[in-house]
Design a protein around this motif. Structure first.
Motif, PDB file in Angstrom:
ATOM      1  N   ASP A  64       0.879  -1.166   0.000  1.00 15.37           N
ATOM      2  CA  ASP A  64       0.000   0.000   0.000  1.00 15.37           C
ATOM      3  C   ASP A  64       0.921   1.222   0.000  1.00 15.37           C
ATOM      4  N   GLU A  65       0.338   2.426  -0.099  1.00 11.36           N
ATOM      5  CA  GLU A  65       1.149   3.649  -0.129  1.00 11.36           C
ATOM      6  C   GLU A  65       2.220   3.552  -1.218  1.00 11.36           C
ATOM      7  N   GLY A  66       1.799   3.041  -2.390  1.00 16.31           N
ATOM      8  CA  GLY A  66       2.748   2.676  -3.419  1.00 16.31           C
ATOM      9  C   GLY A  66       3.644   3.797  -3.911  1.00 16.31           C
ATOM     10  N   THR A  67       3.067   4.905  -4.335  1.00 14.82           N
ATOM     11  CA  THR A  67       3.865   5.989  -4.887  1.00 14.82           C
ATOM     12  C   THR A  67       4.861   6.504  -3.856  1.00 14.82           C
ATOM     13  N   TYR A  68       4.384   6.727  -2.637  1.00 14.63           N
ATOM     14  CA  TYR A  68       5.269   7.250  -1.586  1.00 14.63           C
ATOM     15  C   TYR A  68       6.421   6.290  -1.308  1.00 14.63           C
ATOM     16  N   GLU A  69       6.104   5.025  -1.096  1.00 20.36           N
ATOM     17  CA  GLU A  69       7.150   4.076  -0.728  1.00 20.36           C
ATOM     18  C   GLU A  69       8.175   3.911  -1.841  1.00 20.36           C
ATOM     19  N   PHE A  70       7.724   3.871  -3.078  1.00 20.59           N
ATOM     20  CA  PHE A  70       8.681   3.678  -4.161  1.00 20.59           C
ATOM     21  C   PHE A  70       9.516   4.929  -4.412  1.00 20.59           C
ATOM     22  N   LYS A  71       8.927   6.092  -4.291  1.00 18.58           N
ATOM     23  CA  LYS A  71       9.730   7.310  -4.442  1.00 18.58           C
ATOM     24  C   LYS A  71      10.775   7.401  -3.337  1.00 18.58           C
ATOM     25  N   GLN A  72      10.381   7.044  -2.124  1.00 20.36           N
ATOM     26  CA  GLN A  72      11.342   7.019  -1.024  1.00 20.36           C
ATOM     27  C   GLN A  72      12.409   5.956  -1.272  1.00 20.36           C
ATOM     28  N   GLY A  73      11.972   4.792  -1.752  1.00 21.79           N
ATOM     29  CA  GLY A  73      12.909   3.711  -2.005  1.00 21.79           C
ATOM     30  C   GLY A  73      13.965   4.073  -3.021  1.00 21.79           C
ATOM     31  N   TYR A  74      13.572   4.831  -4.031  1.00 25.00           N
ATOM     32  CA  TYR A  74      14.521   5.191  -5.078  1.00 25.00           C
ATOM     33  C   TYR A  74      15.398   6.379  -4.708  1.00 25.00           C
ATOM     34  N   LEU A  92      -0.218  -1.420  -7.569  1.00 26.21           N
ATOM     35  CA  LEU A  92       0.777  -1.960  -8.489  1.00 26.21           C
ATOM     36  C   LEU A  92       0.970  -1.055  -9.708  1.00 26.21           C
ATOM     37  N   GLU A  93      -0.106  -0.465 -10.167  1.00 22.55           N
ATOM     38  CA  GLU A  93       0.017   0.456 -11.291  1.00 22.55           C
ATOM     39  C   GLU A  93       0.854   1.665 -10.896  1.00 22.55           C
ATOM     40  N   GLN A  94       0.644   2.160  -9.688  1.00 26.09           N
ATOM     41  CA  GLN A  94       1.423   3.308  -9.207  1.00 26.09           C
ATOM     42  C   GLN A  94       2.910   2.984  -9.134  1.00 26.09           C
ATOM     43  N   VAL A  95       3.251   1.862  -8.487  1.00 24.03           N
ATOM     44  CA  VAL A  95       4.672   1.554  -8.303  1.00 24.03           C
ATOM     45  C   VAL A  95       5.335   1.214  -9.632  1.00 24.03           C
ATOM     46  N   TYR A  96       4.592   0.568 -10.506  1.00 21.75           N
ATOM     47  CA  TYR A  96       5.118   0.267 -11.842  1.00 21.75           C
ATOM     48  C   TYR A  96       5.435   1.561 -12.586  1.00 21.75           C
ATOM     49  N   ASN A  97       4.517   2.509 -12.536  1.00 26.77           N
ATOM     50  CA  ASN A  97       4.717   3.777 -13.236  1.00 26.77           C
ATOM     51  C   ASN A  97       5.880   4.565 -12.657  1.00 26.77           C
ATOM     52  N   VAL A  98       6.008   4.575 -11.327  1.00 28.53           N
ATOM     53  CA  VAL A  98       7.133   5.270 -10.698  1.00 28.53           C
ATOM     54  C   VAL A  98       8.445   4.663 -11.175  1.00 28.53           C
ATOM     55  N   SER A  99       8.510   3.336 -11.221  1.00 28.90           N
ATOM     56  CA  SER A  99       9.732   2.657 -11.651  1.00 28.90           C
ATOM     57  C   SER A  99      10.092   3.008 -13.091  1.00 28.90           C
ATOM     58  N   VAL A 100       9.107   2.955 -13.971  1.00 27.67           N
ATOM     59  CA  VAL A 100       9.354   3.255 -15.382  1.00 27.67           C
ATOM     60  C   VAL A 100       9.782   4.710 -15.549  1.00 27.67           C
ATOM     61  N   GLN A 101       9.082   5.617 -14.871  1.00 27.38           N
ATOM     62  CA  GLN A 101       9.393   7.039 -14.983  1.00 27.38           C
ATOM     63  C   GLN A 101      10.810   7.357 -14.504  1.00 27.38           C
ATOM     64  N   GLN A 102      11.274   6.622 -13.511  1.00 21.58           N
ATOM     65  CA  GLN A 102      12.608   6.889 -12.961  1.00 21.58           C
ATOM     66  C   GLN A 102      13.693   6.044 -13.625  1.00 21.58           C
ATOM     67  N   GLY A 103      13.314   5.270 -14.621  1.00 19.15           N
ATOM     68  CA  GLY A 103      14.292   4.433 -15.298  1.00 19.15           C
ATOM     69  C   GLY A 103      14.829   3.320 -14.419  1.00 19.15           C
ATOM     70  N   LYS A 104      14.002   2.877 -13.469  1.00 22.49           N
ATOM     71  CA  LYS A 104      14.383   1.822 -12.537  1.00 22.49           C
ATOM     72  C   LYS A 104      13.570   0.563 -12.852  1.00 22.49           C
ATOM     73  N   GLU A 105      13.701  -0.440 -11.973  1.00 24.24           N
ATOM     74  CA  GLU A 105      13.005  -1.699 -12.185  1.00 24.24           C
ATOM     75  C   GLU A 105      12.161  -2.069 -10.974  1.00 24.24           C
ATOM     76  N   ILE A 106      11.170  -2.900 -11.227  1.00 22.35           N
ATOM     77  CA  ILE A 106      10.283  -3.384 -10.173  1.00 22.35           C
ATOM     78  C   ILE A 106      10.207  -4.902 -10.242  1.00 22.35           C
ATOM     79  N   LEU A 107      10.235  -5.528  -9.082  1.00 25.77           N
ATOM     80  CA  LEU A 107       9.960  -6.959  -8.979  1.00 25.77           C
ATOM     81  C   LEU A 107       8.632  -7.123  -8.262  1.00 25.77           C
TER      82      LEU A 107
END
Length: 207
Positions: A64-74, A92-107
């Protein structure tokens, strides 16, 4: 095939020292969920590993809190972050989009995800899908057979990482099978008397 070494349930100092030893040898170094929970993303951000070869995966297990957690993670050195398949599709759509936008990867961790749920996730075509079973489960895990069955069920999923008490024989069989792009090994390397030598041996059998 790539080798990912999972470092978990140790101190940050031990994890950092081991990561630097393994950096020249392996493809991905995983800092497990226990390290995130014990030390937090801010500590991991403020103590970068400065890896020269391996990518860093931080096992957030976001639910949960996908966008926040992934932005913090990166904000850390992480190239790959993880989210749970059981999360809402919106998460999942949020975290996937954050990863793609930042040129990173998601598992996307498929723990306890059934076939109907996995079928809903195949549109995340750039994601890595993590196949394993619960560490708390009483039953064993046949990584080779499970990977083969997964490929028959979901041939459209091209990026697969496999974990679950993988030993040298299983790693070799997975490499010969040529389905998974990454094999994830924890205790067989980290828990050995010589993790560097163990990592070299695993690299030899999967190459």
């Amino acid at each position: 095939m790539q080798l990912q070494v999972a470092i978990d349930r140790v101190t940050l100092e031990e994890a950092t020292a081991l990561a630097k030893q393994l950096d020249p040898l392996v493809d991905i170094i995983e800092f497990g969920t226990s390290l995130v929970k014990d030390y937090g993303l801010l500590t991991l951000r403020d103590h970068p590993l400065h890896l020269q070869n391996a990518k860093l995966l931080i096992d957030l297990k976001t639910n949960d809190e996908g966008t926040y957690e992934f932005k913090q993670g990166y904000t850390t050195e992480a190239a790959i972050l993880t989210a749970m398949a059981a999360s809402s599709h919106d998460t999942l759509e949020q975290v996937y989009n954050v990863s793609v936008q930042q040129g990173k990867e998601i598992l996307i961790d498929l723990l306890e995800a059934d076939s109907s749920r996995i079928a809903q996730l195949t549109g995340f075509d750039q994601a890595i899908f993590g196949l394993h079973h619960s560490k708390d489960a009483d039953v064993g895990f046949d990584a080779v057979a499970t990977t083969a069955q997964f490929h028959r069920d979901f041939p459209q999923i091209k990026r697969l990482a496999v974990a679950g008490s993988i030993n040298l024989e299983q790693a070799s069989q997975l490499a010969q099978q040529d389905i998974a792009e990454t094999v994830i090994v924890g205790g067989e390397i980290v828990g050995s008397s010589d993790p560097v030598a163990a990592a070299k041996t695993f690299m030899e059998v999967i190459s």
